[in-house]
Motif scaffolding. Structure first.
Motif, PDB file in Angstrom:
ATOM      1  N   ASP A   6      -9.592  -1.302   3.129  1.00 20.30           N
ATOM      2  CA  ASP A   6      -9.515  -1.182   4.595  1.00 20.30           C
ATOM      3  C   ASP A   6      -8.858   0.135   5.018  1.00 20.30           C
ATOM      4  O   ASP A   6      -9.290   0.786   5.961  1.00 20.30           O
ATOM      5  CB  ASP A   6      -8.710  -2.364   5.161  1.00 20.30           C
ATOM      6  N   ILE A   7      -7.801   0.503   4.285  1.00 16.34           N
ATOM      7  CA  ILE A   7      -7.112   1.745   4.651  1.00 16.34           C
ATOM      8  C   ILE A   7      -8.017   2.945   4.405  1.00 16.34           C
ATOM      9  O   ILE A   7      -8.097   3.875   5.220  1.00 16.34           O
ATOM     10  CB  ILE A   7      -5.788   1.878   3.877  1.00 16.34           C
TER      11      ILE A   7
ATOM     12  N   TYR B  86     -10.378   3.381   7.119  1.00 17.95           N
ATOM     13  CA  TYR B  86      -9.745   4.024   8.273  1.00 17.95           C
ATOM     14  C   TYR B  86      -9.623   5.525   8.054  1.00 17.95           C
ATOM     15  O   TYR B  86      -9.907   6.333   8.942  1.00 17.95           O
ATOM     16  CB  TYR B  86      -8.371   3.402   8.530  1.00 17.95           C
TER      17      TYR B  86
ATOM     18  N   ALA C  38       0.804  -1.224   0.000  1.00 16.52           N
ATOM     19  CA  ALA C  38       0.000   0.000   0.000  1.00 16.52           C
ATOM     20  C   ALA C  38       0.836   1.273   0.000  1.00 16.52           C
ATOM     21  O   ALA C  38       1.952   1.312   0.512  1.00 16.52           O
ATOM     22  CB  ALA C  38      -0.904  -0.003   1.231  1.00 16.52           C
TER      23      ALA C  38
ATOM     24  N   SER D  37      -3.030   0.008  10.687  1.00 11.42           N
ATOM     25  CA  SER D  37      -4.341  -0.635  10.844  1.00 11.42           C
ATOM     26  C   SER D  37      -4.446  -1.909  10.017  1.00 11.42           C
ATOM     27  O   SER D  37      -5.296  -2.749  10.276  1.00 11.42           O
ATOM     28  CB  SER D  37      -5.462   0.339  10.452  1.00 11.42           C
ATOM     29  N   VAL D  38      -3.631  -2.056   8.998  1.00 13.51           N
ATOM     30  CA  VAL D  38      -3.669  -3.280   8.195  1.00 13.51           C
ATOM     31  C   VAL D  38      -2.396  -4.110   8.363  1.00 13.51           C
ATOM     32  O   VAL D  38      -2.171  -5.053   7.607  1.00 13.51           O
ATOM     33  CB  VAL D  38      -3.889  -2.965   6.696  1.00 13.51           C
TER      34      VAL D  38
ATOM     35  N   ILE E  99      -0.042   5.620   0.632  1.00 12.90           N
ATOM     36  CA  ILE E  99      -1.076   6.493   1.175  1.00 12.90           C
ATOM     37  C   ILE E  99      -0.714   7.941   0.900  1.00 12.90           C
ATOM     38  O   ILE E  99       0.466   8.315   0.914  1.00 12.90           O
ATOM     39  CB  ILE E  99      -1.215   6.279   2.704  1.00 12.90           C
TER      40      ILE E  99
ATOM     41  N   ALA F 232      -5.692   5.789  -0.527  1.00  9.54           N
ATOM     42  CA  ALA F 232      -4.695   4.723  -0.544  1.00  9.54           C
ATOM     43  C   ALA F 232      -4.778   4.008  -1.877  1.00  9.54           C
ATOM     44  O   ALA F 232      -5.848   3.923  -2.485  1.00  9.54           O
ATOM     45  CB  ALA F 232      -4.942   3.743   0.598  1.00  9.54           C
TER      46      ALA F 232
ATOM     47  N   ALA G 151      -2.986   4.635   9.760  1.00 12.91           N
ATOM     48  CA  ALA G 151      -3.746   3.929   8.720  1.00 12.91           C
ATOM     49  C   ALA G 151      -2.961   2.718   8.208  1.00 12.91           C
ATOM     50  O   ALA G 151      -3.509   1.633   8.024  1.00 12.91           O
ATOM     51  CB  ALA G 151      -4.071   4.889   7.575  1.00 12.91           C
ATOM     52  N   LEU G 152      -1.663   2.916   7.993  1.00 17.77           N
ATOM     53  CA  LEU G 152      -0.827   1.793   7.549  1.00 17.77           C
ATOM     54  C   LEU G 152      -0.796   0.702   8.616  1.00 17.77           C
ATOM     55  O   LEU G 152      -0.875  -0.498   8.316  1.00 17.77           O
ATOM     56  CB  LEU G 152       0.608   2.262   7.282  1.00 17.77           C
TER      57      LEU G 152
ATOM     58  N   ASP H  41      -4.858  -3.767   0.271  1.00 13.38           N
ATOM     59  CA  ASP H  41      -5.671  -3.315   1.410  1.00 13.38           C
ATOM     60  C   ASP H  41      -6.247  -1.916   1.211  1.00 13.38           C
ATOM     61  O   ASP H  41      -6.563  -1.232   2.192  1.00 13.38           O
ATOM     62  CB  ASP H  41      -4.844  -3.341   2.713  1.00 13.38           C
ATOM     63  N   ARG H  42      -6.365  -1.481  -0.029  1.00 14.56           N
ATOM     64  CA  ARG H  42      -6.875  -0.137  -0.274  1.00 14.56           C
ATOM     65  C   ARG H  42      -8.195   0.106   0.454  1.00 14.56           C
ATOM     66  O   ARG H  42      -8.394   1.138   1.079  1.00 14.56           O
ATOM     67  CB  ARG H  42      -7.080   0.059  -1.793  1.00 14.56           C
TER      68      ARG H  42
END
Lengths: 255, 255, 255, 255, 255, 255, 255
Positions: free
Chosen positions: C173-174, C177, C38, C201-202, C40, C166, C198-199, C170-171
């Motif tokens: 999910d991020i 967030y 990912a 978080s995954v 961001i 993002a 945010a990073l 995991d776009r």
């Protein structure tokens, strides 16, 4: 690891890899080389020997027109095996390279330099679309800085340097013979004998002068020179491999 | 997630994505790299070590003609693994880049600059139609602003910088060995030893001088230099990995 | 509405529509983006934050060589996700555009102008035959007329402007967030914290300085700047997301 | 008359006719248009109204970056539906045509002239090989000789002139609404109301200012102008179609 | 003689013959012509009549934008049937030919000369690869040396000269009507009546002025001219084929 | 070794190798040669004989228009077998080469030089994509430095030199006859007799003057010359192979 | 020897040989010639006769627009059979060749020279990719050095010279009639009669002036000239082959 049907998917296009990283068209071009009769190169202290099996499909064909040994320059000879028309293209390319080098730098082209120019040319035909690889292998032998040098070009465009090698039909058997009998202190004459014996080792019933091409590139002033039928015959006799009269096989354009 | 028959649909064209976003031709080109014998690069404080496994398919082949280590410039060496003829194209490209930089800016090309010029060139062959990717990985090692630098180029056209790496056959095992034994305060000599030990770790029975190529690029005035057979032999002996006489495997044009 | 076998018919050619009006090759290129780790981007009042997950496949690889954040100009940074070699092509294109603008008009290129030049370039690769789309998404962040601007380019060649976004793995999910935690009056420092959270978080187990790239483009004189490992570490600690030692996954050339 | 399997044979190539004389790729490009959200054009005595549904896939995306209404010249606006990146190419083409006309003839380009230049450009992509058709429809509205004019371009490259029309999703339903409610003596304000009501007729729960783009091209000195959010909100309220807060659908690059 | 499955093999490529010597793509392009509404041409002693069925798919579409009659030069008109965007290309080509002739030779282009320039252009698209044939037929009517001339171009690129003809939908029925009712001593007015009656013969319920396009090219000074709605209406009434209000069919881009 | 279905995979593309190293398109072009009637070349001490079987498909066809013997230069003649239109291209190429040589060097072109220029031209059509091989074989006979020379070009682009040869239909049987009856001390007249006898050996019922073409290239001043019908008739009579009246077979464009 | 399914593999590509050495696309182009109505050429002592069957598909079509006889130069006429649009291309090519010859050499082009220029042009379309062969045969008749000459060009690009021939539909039957009734001492008038009788032999119910085209190229000053309807009618009457009123068949663009 690959089954028959999966293989078919990757061998039709020229420039793509198979899943196991192979280039089938290049490998098939190597098969075209194997379809041609054998050519041999031997490096000795005094020079390089080129010997070729040039079986003729008809007694009415002029033997000299079956060209498997070519003069690239005064100091470089080339023997080929495989698709004849492709060989001619590479020989022409090599001759032009030799001339350009002479014109541009005022000195003869190096054997390694020439070989690598040829292999780079070959490689292009394996990577860029719209053409097929060259179906031919060359043995390039010559003198560079007073030293004999002997190279091979294969259809992938890879250059190899050898002490002695064979390309074309029966390559494996001939190289076995060479490995068993080659030594690095051969004289040029001994090299000629070895080449003829190696060719004879895969030809039952011996060799005929008509079925053989023979050239040497010596470190001396003579440079490149082809042997006459009479010279070949006496050499065959001396080596004990002279046939009474060889049978000729029918043969395609791979030689 | 992809079955066998669906995969076949996407791996025949050079420049298209598969449904899961992969470029199969690039992945197959990586397989061509794995088919070649291993090459190793190690960065030390004093310079860069390049070591290659150059197994020869015949005792009559000149070992020096199996070129896996190349001088790109006085301060940069390149080791390759994979399709030999492809490697030659990239080496030539790199040398031209180095010359052009010298001519244009009057100074040696940077190792990173050179690497990225090469990877950009490689990337083009993965995106534009009419050609296949290069089936080769390069290890580019050199000195930039007095500092040793060590890069890898892969068939996708991605540049990576490393402290120590291997490409070609047994990459995984060799990198495991390097990770376990590398430290960032190695001297150049210790780096040579590590490289030889790493190569030996995947070759049962030890190494022969004939089967090894070894070069260093030092931060001092010497720059790039290849080691002679004698030097290699004494190094192998010192490292305790000298074989009696290694068996040679038959091998294709991936080296 | 489309079955499996019918879909296969339309996803092999680059530049054709499927019966329901989709361009499969473009959609597959989006999958290549998802295969990368990912990246961001966050826009704040004081500037733009770029943060990237740069997991390394080996401890011997130089982290700095995994380039996911690039300086396009003094006032513009670009983060990427997806096929690395493709990203490099677009980054080079963007840099040339920035230079040309400076030379031609004597002023820095606008962030929107640059973004649209890049997306027009990308679009050509989706409509004209003979090439594949770019398998990469870019986050272009910069300052234009004193205002922070943040854009995305996707493989179809569409530009989007964002407050925070993002791309890559995991776009979804991020972005969930970010949507929950973003506010438009963040300071640049708060933006950095949000990006790291945010990073994290995954990423179970927190983040390491080595696995993170972080840059800011501030409205002040500093412009574009990347944070050092130490700075990143203190930021991770401050944000409470510093890991002990992250495990590294094996990873391909999508990053 | 054509079964499923026979159809497949003709819809994969761009530039060939099916046995019943259809161009499937052009028809599929029309499907790409239908995948985009709706755009509406209405011609009144005082000018032209352009209204677009610009649903956003995330609250963090800048609404202004979802460009569906473009200024082609002071007196001409263009609304699009379908593949966004393709639309940008045609908008750029139209702007260049307008500039060239101004430079060459010293006067603004005619709306019809501009439309036909665009459709001729589109047609080329349906007849000549090596590219796909444009997956976008444009509504081109402007003033020519003091008179409002309203055109459509479709993926086949056919120009149509309209009093009122819709392109994109729900075209049929919106055109039904327009046919039932349009009269040729509308004022520009009444045209705006009609456009919003038509859009609302296919959006349950009303419209939000954020989800709408609105522009007018008046016969007066003002020419092309886009309405601000506040202006749109008051217009929605006046038209009785203002939503409380619209739900946003996830959406692709067709808009 | 050909079965269904064998036919499929030859109709996908543009420029190849089927075993029975047919060019399927050209024949399919003729189907595209049949999908368009009918156009009629009639030659009289006083001039040429062009009449077209221009059904409109929506009451909000401007009838004038459905262009099926075009002015190629002051003395030549062209009616089309089939793919509208293709027709526009050929009309543009014809106009340029007319202008070039005027510039180069200082005199109006001959009708036959113009027709053959167009058909030669069409033929190229049926023989050379990389494009599809034009899916349109043209009726080219004009005055040459004071004499009315009437030509047809078909998708194969063959020119035909006619006294009266129809192209597009219902061609066979309309030509039957023309053959039964045409005489070579018609006045231009009688020719107009015949054209309207022929169109009415395949339209149940009569014709509306809005659904008809009508033009004449007279031998006198007037040359090419289109009739207004009022003129058409009075002509329809006079011919007894005026409908109350015709129902409109939905229709594609073939007209 | 190859089954029927596998063979089909490799014989459709022009420029690719089959797994056993063959070029099927070249081999199929050789079949086109075999479909043509026979041509014979014989080298004698005094010159070269060219004799061709030129069966005519209708008594109304002008025999002279069935061109199988061509004058390339004053001292060189060419006989062909196979695809007639292809032969014409190569003959034209050969004539241009002869003219260029005369202009550039002021002397007649050598027979070998000319032959190799032709075969190099042929080879290109077997390696580079976008064209098919030439479906024709040539017999090139002439005088070089006062010596008769006789060459063959085949569809692979390989040159062969012969004492006597046949190409086209019945090649094997005719060459058997030639091998049994040729001697290298023939006079030119005896060579003509041998050629006619060889042709008669595969034509039951003898030969007619109308069905034969005959030319000689003598070492003397005469150079190339074709024999008249009367001359041919007396030669046939002398050789005892004159037919009463030969039946004519229907025949295609291979001759 | 070839089954149905194997044939299909070789007849789809333009420029490749089938395993038995045939070019299917050329053979299919010959079928296109057979789909056209017949054309006849007869050489007499006084000149050449060209006669064509020009059946018209509608009584409203202008007979003169069905062009099957063309004037190439004052002394050369050309009749065609097959694909009309292709014929026009070759006629234009022939006319340009005639003009260029006149300009360059100041004298009329020879009939044989013109024919071979045309056949060389045709051959190119059978060997080089990217286009299809011409689907037309030409009869080229003219006067060269005071002598009548009569040639045929076929779709392979082979030139033939004839005393009398037919191309197109019923070729076999018409040539049978010609072989039975032609003698080489015909006058031009007798040649006209023979041509009409030959055409009538395959048309039950006789011929109409409207269905026939007739031209002569005389050795005298008149050169090329077409006969009027009245002249044709009296000739038909004299030859006893005048029909009452011929039925017309529906017919395609092969004529």
């Amino acid at each position: 690891m690959q089954g028959q049907s999966q293989q078919q998917a990757y061998d039709r296009g020229i420039t793509i890899f198979s899943p196991d990283g192979r280039l089938y068209q290049v490998e098939y071009a190597r098969e075209a080389v194997k379809r041609g009769t054998a050519s041999i190169g031997i490096r000795t202290d005094d020079g390089v020997v080129l010997a070729v099996d040039k079986r003729i499909r008809s007694p009415l064909m002029e033997r000299t027109s079956v060209e498997k040994i070519h003069k690239a320059d005064d100091h470089i000879g080339i023997a080929s095996a495989g698709h004849v028309a492709d060989a001619r293209q590479l020989i022409d390319f090599a001759r032009r390279q030799a001339q350009v080098n002479q014109l541009r730098y005022g000195e003869p082209i190096g054997v390694e330099t020439l070989t690598k120019a040829v292999t780079d040319h070959i490689q292009q035909y394996t990577q860029v679309g719209g053409a097929r690889p060259f179906g031919v292998a060359l043995i390039i032998g010559g003198i560079e800085d007073g030293e004999p040098r002997l190279y091979e070009t294969d259809p992938s465009g890879t250059p190899y340097e050898w002490q002695a090698l064979a390309v074309g039909a029966d390559r494996g058997d001939i190289e076995d013979y060479l490995e068993a009998n080659y030594s690095d202190d051969l004289s040029l004459d001994e090299g000629v004998d070895l080449a003829l014996e190696a060719l004879a080792s895969v030809n039952d019933g011996g060799l005929t002068p008509e079925g053989i091409g023979l050239a040497t590139v010596s470190v001396g002033d003579d440079g490149f020179g082809q042997l006459s039928d009479d010279e070949i015959e006496s050499r065959l006799e001396a080596a004990g491999v002279l046939a009474d009269e060889a049978d000729e096989d029918d043969e395609d354009d791979e030689e």
